[in-house]
Design a protein around this motif. Sequence first.
Motif, PDB file in Angstrom:
ATOM      1  N   GLU A 134       0.840  -1.194   0.000  1.00 58.43           N
ATOM      2  CA  GLU A 134       0.000   0.000   0.000  1.00 58.43           C
ATOM      3  C   GLU A 134       0.874   1.244   0.000  1.00 58.43           C
ATOM      4  O   GLU A 134       1.977   1.234   0.529  1.00 58.43           O
ATOM      5  CB  GLU A 134      -0.897   0.019   1.240  1.00 58.43           C
ATOM      6  CG  GLU A 134      -1.946  -1.063   1.252  1.00 58.43           C
ATOM      7  CD  GLU A 134      -3.023  -0.851   0.216  1.00 58.43           C
ATOM      8  OE1 GLU A 134      -3.377   0.298  -0.063  1.00 58.43           O
ATOM      9  OE2 GLU A 134      -3.509  -1.854  -0.324  1.00 58.43           O
ATOM     10  N   ILE A 168       1.157  -0.076  -4.976  1.00 62.23           N
ATOM     11  CA  ILE A 168       0.339  -1.284  -5.065  1.00 62.23           C
ATOM     12  C   ILE A 168       0.653  -2.070  -6.334  1.00 62.23           C
ATOM     13  O   ILE A 168       0.462  -3.284  -6.403  1.00 62.23           O
ATOM     14  CB  ILE A 168      -1.173  -0.939  -4.970  1.00 62.23           C
ATOM     15  CG1 ILE A 168      -1.996  -2.173  -4.657  1.00 62.23           C
ATOM     16  CG2 ILE A 168      -1.655  -0.243  -6.201  1.00 62.23           C
ATOM     17  CD1 ILE A 168      -1.807  -2.734  -3.283  1.00 62.23           C
ATOM     18  N   THR A 189       3.124   5.457   3.188  1.00 59.91           N
ATOM     19  CA  THR A 189       2.409   4.203   3.367  1.00 59.91           C
ATOM     20  C   THR A 189       1.138   4.475   4.147  1.00 59.91           C
ATOM     21  O   THR A 189       1.119   5.299   5.058  1.00 59.91           O
ATOM     22  CB  THR A 189       3.264   3.164   4.117  1.00 59.91           C
ATOM     23  OG1 THR A 189       3.765   3.747   5.304  1.00 59.91           O
ATOM     24  CG2 THR A 189       4.412   2.699   3.241  1.00 59.91           C
TER      25      THR A 189
END
Length: 190
Positions: A134, A168, A189
């Motif tokens: 992420e 991602i 993040t």
Amino acid sequence: MPQSNIGEKITALRKAHDLTQEQLAQKCGCPVSEIIELEKSDRVATLAPLIMITRAIGVRLGTLLDDDDDLGPCFTMASEICTAENKRTLGTISDAGKLNFFSLAASKSARHIDPFIITMDPTENNEHELRSHEGEEFLYALEGPVEVQYGKEIYVLQPGDSIYYDSIVPHEVRCHEGQKAKFLACLYTL
């Protein structure tokens, strides 16, 4: 967290944004007496006014609630980077080479972005392992070519080039054609 600490943080943030108590109250849509009481710790800080204050000032709620007392900037001198550059080695990751990280914001615990100066020494490994996570990344090449594989595309950054991407998507940052490289990496993040 002690109430006095929250009051001190509200005062420090208000002053850093060059706001009077009246101006902050107006931005929050609350009575000035509420700001005064919170700053003096005469009132128990509940979530609703704290959320209004952080929104009005433009900081995250955690800025008031975290244990971090340092609300100011994190300043790193170039000489600190040069003397500590090789002290945070994560070793070899995939074929990226030996990665040496120097955090440019280690003393700032309440942060959303992790800025690093990273040096890469090449390895003999020719296998590529793309990883995803992420967040987002921004890279700015400082020395030598930096190779970034992003999905199926390969980008080669020369000094002064940069790339910004969503983490991602499977990716890998590595040395290009066995050459040592150095770059600025800013990671966000979630």
